[in-house]
Design a protein around this motif. Structure first.
Motif, short mmCIF file in Angstrom:
data_model
loop_
_atom_site.label_atom_id
_atom_site.label_comp_id
_atom_site.label_asym_id
_atom_site.label_seq_id
_atom_site.Cartn_x
_atom_site.Cartn_y
_atom_site.Cartn_z
N THR A 14 0.83 -1.21 0.00
CA THR A 14 0.00 0.00 0.00
C THR A 14 0.87 1.26 0.00
O THR A 14 0.48 2.26 -0.59
CB THR A 14 -0.93 0.07 1.24
N SER A 15 2.03 1.19 0.63
CA SER A 15 2.91 2.37 0.69
C SER A 15 3.46 2.72 -0.69
O SER A 15 3.89 3.85 -0.91
CB SER A 15 4.08 2.11 1.65
N VAL A 16 3.49 1.76 -1.60
CA VAL A 16 3.99 2.03 -2.96
C VAL A 16 2.88 1.76 -3.98
O VAL A 16 3.14 1.44 -5.14
CB VAL A 16 5.25 1.20 -3.30
N GLY A 17 1.62 1.92 -3.51
CA GLY A 17 0.46 1.52 -4.32
C GLY A 17 0.12 2.38 -5.52
O GLY A 17 -0.71 2.00 -6.34
N SER A 18 0.75 3.55 -5.65
CA SER A 18 0.47 4.42 -6.80
C SER A 18 1.71 5.29 -7.03
O SER A 18 2.56 5.41 -6.14
CB SER A 18 -0.73 5.32 -6.49
N PRO A 19 1.81 5.93 -8.20
CA PRO A 19 2.96 6.81 -8.45
C PRO A 19 3.06 7.91 -7.39
O PRO A 19 4.16 8.24 -6.96
CB PRO A 19 2.64 7.40 -9.83
N ARG A 73 10.21 10.75 1.88
CA ARG A 73 10.54 10.27 3.22
C ARG A 73 11.98 9.74 3.25
O ARG A 73 12.75 10.04 4.17
CB ARG A 73 9.56 9.17 3.65
N VAL A 74 12.33 8.96 2.25
CA VAL A 74 13.70 8.43 2.17
C VAL A 74 14.69 9.59 2.12
O VAL A 74 15.72 9.58 2.80
CB VAL A 74 13.86 7.52 0.92
N LYS A 75 14.35 10.59 1.35
CA LYS A 75 15.25 11.75 1.22
C LYS A 75 15.48 12.43 2.58
O LYS A 75 16.60 12.79 2.91
CB LYS A 75 14.67 12.75 0.21
N ARG A 76 14.39 12.56 3.36
CA ARG A 76 14.55 13.20 4.67
C ARG A 76 15.57 12.47 5.54
O ARG A 76 16.42 13.07 6.18
CB ARG A 76 13.20 13.27 5.40
N TRP A 77 15.47 11.14 5.55
CA TRP A 77 16.42 10.35 6.33
C TRP A 77 17.83 10.48 5.75
O TRP A 77 18.81 10.63 6.48
CB TRP A 77 16.01 8.87 6.36
N ASP A 91 0.73 0.33 6.65
CA ASP A 91 -0.42 1.23 6.70
C ASP A 91 -0.98 1.39 8.10
O ASP A 91 -2.00 2.05 8.30
CB ASP A 91 -1.51 0.79 5.71
N VAL A 92 -0.35 0.79 9.10
CA VAL A 92 -0.72 1.06 10.49
C VAL A 92 0.47 1.72 11.17
O VAL A 92 1.60 1.56 10.73
CB VAL A 92 -1.12 -0.23 11.25
N ASP A 93 0.22 2.47 12.25
CA ASP A 93 1.32 3.24 12.81
C ASP A 93 2.04 2.53 13.94
O ASP A 93 2.73 3.15 14.73
CB ASP A 93 0.84 4.64 13.23
N GLY A 94 1.89 1.22 13.99
CA GLY A 94 2.62 0.46 15.00
C GLY A 94 1.89 -0.81 15.35
O GLY A 94 0.90 -1.17 14.71
N VAL A 95 2.39 -1.48 16.38
CA VAL A 95 1.73 -2.69 16.86
C VAL A 95 0.82 -2.29 18.00
O VAL A 95 1.22 -1.56 18.91
CB VAL A 95 2.77 -3.72 17.35
N TYR A 96 -0.41 -2.75 17.95
CA TYR A 96 -1.41 -2.35 18.94
C TYR A 96 -1.65 -3.46 19.97
O TYR A 96 -1.40 -4.64 19.70
CB TYR A 96 -2.72 -1.98 18.24
N THR A 97 -2.15 -3.05 21.13
CA THR A 97 -2.43 -4.01 22.19
C THR A 97 -3.45 -5.05 21.74
O THR A 97 -3.43 -6.18 22.20
CB THR A 97 -2.97 -3.28 23.44
N SER A 154 4.20 3.86 10.37
CA SER A 154 3.30 4.17 9.26
C SER A 154 4.04 4.94 8.17
O SER A 154 4.83 5.83 8.45
CB SER A 154 2.13 5.01 9.77
N SER A 155 3.73 4.61 6.94
CA SER A 155 4.31 5.37 5.84
C SER A 155 3.42 6.55 5.47
O SER A 155 3.70 7.28 4.55
CB SER A 155 4.53 4.48 4.62
N PHE A 156 2.31 6.70 6.21
CA PHE A 156 1.39 7.79 5.88
C PHE A 156 1.46 8.94 6.87
O PHE A 156 0.97 10.02 6.60
CB PHE A 156 -0.04 7.27 5.78
N GLY A 157 2.06 8.68 8.05
CA GLY A 157 2.12 9.76 9.02
C GLY A 157 3.48 9.81 9.67
O GLY A 157 4.43 9.19 9.21
#
Ligand code: ASP
Ligand code: MG
Length: 408
Positions: free
Chosen positions: A11-16, A25-29, A174-180, A230-233
């Protein structure tokens, strides 16, 4: 400066557009001075689409050819990401698994990584290039393309991190971590800051689908710090690591996993004699059916009930096998039930705390939920209950074990 391996899922690479967001994001790092190796999956849906094409030709495709074909999904995304990086002024170079080379055995569609050549990657990193590697694929001794099994890009990421002795392997999803527990079932579920490899393995094998199980095993074995984010936030995600400090504050229970994909089979009135368990379960194993929980009662009258669970999809097959077995061992009756689910508490804190099981049972009792089966390990307690109680059970336990997020 650190060496970081980042893996981006489908999903993180799901479209151009999303690929361009990943590049940013890669550039920032990279701009912070870190060395970056990126592993990508195929665009979401692409692997399934490719497999569908093969199935349209033949129901039983040759595994070698399947891998030649299905590995192309990742070959597309590595090149697109390299282009996106170059466009914003970051030097980048993409590699297929073969080009790296990621050496595997020859078990097509489920190959295992044996060795990784880091020479090319190191040379690029030394020139400050971002290295982009196709996930999910490798090459065997004969030069055949292999793939690592569904979700295998996680394993590629971890394996590269281990081979390069990276400081961290970041799994962007697509989730921002591991949840309880699953936030769809318990809205008060919390993101964990950290979780141990052991706990994550239990959570994954009990049905939490954040990471491929094999990648967690691999990370634990080579002690690769693994971060899910998450790759979205923004945000720190969840760090999966060894149980470092003896944290007094550590919760007794870290998470609650559940699984609806179970069915229960009971053979009633089996003679309580040596060899019966084996006579019941061997044919099940021979039929390639995996057994999960097993319970056998003590007998009062020389006969006993033997109950076990299997994946729901295997229930019919298991029942057919058992019908023959039941006659053979002289059982009274055979009952199957697929309206069940398994709910499990997971936590390394259990090791040093007594009373977890009794608190779990009391919590379920208070909700009037009947427990059908119980199994325990050092860091896990699982119960089988009626499926209709799944949400209620998970929510009640989440509250009882103080996992609910506190209102901000
Ligand atoms: N593309 C492969 C799959 O869908 C590998 C991965 O995404 O990890 O299973
Ligand atoms: Mg995937």
């Amino acid at each position: 400066m650190a060496l970081i391996v980042q893996k981006y899922g489908g999903t993180s690479v799901g479209s151009p557009e999303r690929i361009q967001a990943v590049a940013e994001r890669v550039k920032r790092w990279h701009d912070q001075g870190h060395d970056i190796v990126v592993v990508v999956s195929a665009m979401s849906g692409e692997t399934n689409r490719l497999l569908g094409l093969a199935k349209a030709i033949t129901p039983d495709p040759d595994p070698r050819e399947l891998d030649v074909m299905v590995s192309t999904g990742e070959q597309v995304t590595i090149a697109l990401l390299a282009m996106a990086l170059m466009k914003i002024g970051v030097a980048a170079k993409s590699y297929t698994g073969t080009q790296v080379a990621i050496r595997t055995d020859s078990a097509f569609t489920k190959a295992r990584i044996e060795a990784i050549d880091d020479v090319r990657m190191r040379a690029d990193l030394n020139q400050r290039k971002v290295v982009i590697v196709a996930g999910f694929q490798g090459v065997d001794d004969e030069g055949n393309i292999t793939t690592l099994g569904r979700g295998g890009s996680d394993t590629t990421g971890v394996a590269l991190a281990a081979a390069l002795k990276a400081d961290e392997c970041q799994i962007y999803t697509d989730v921002d971590g591991v949840y309880t527990t699953d936030p769809r079932v318990v809205p008060q579920a919390r993101r964990m800051e950290t979780i141990t490899f052991e706990e994550m393995l239990e959570m994954a094998s009990l049905g939490s689908k954040v990471l491929q199980i094999r990648s967690v095993e691999f990370a634990g074995k080579y002690n690769v710090p693994l971060r899910v984010l998450s790759s979205f936030g923004e945000g720190n995600g969840t760090l999966i690591t060894v149980d470092a400090e003896d944290d007094m504050e550590k919760p007794v229970i870290s998470g609650i996993a559940f699984n609806r994909d179970e069915a229960k089979l009971t053979v009633r009135g089996v003679p309580d004699t040596p060899g019966v368990a084996s006579r019941i379960l061997s044919p099940i194993g021979d039929a390639n059916i995996e057994v999960d929980m097993i319970v056998q009662n003590v007998s009062a009258d020389g006969s006993t009930d033997f109950t076990f669970t299997v994946a729901r999809g295997d229930a019919k097959k298991a029942q057919a096998v058992l019908e023959l077995v039941a006659k053979d061992v002289g059982a009274r009756e055979l009952v199957s039930d697929d309206k069940i689910c398994k709910v499990s508490l997971v936590g390394v804190g259990m090791r040093s705390h007594a009373g977890v099981a009794s608190k779990m049972f009391a919590t379920l009792a208070k909700e009037n939920i009947n427990i059908q089966m119980i199994s325990t390990s050092e860091i896990k307690i699982s119960v089988v209950v009626e499926e209709k109680y799944l949400e209620l059970a998970v929510r009640a336990l989440h509250t009882a074990f103080d996992l609910d997020a506190t209102a901000a």
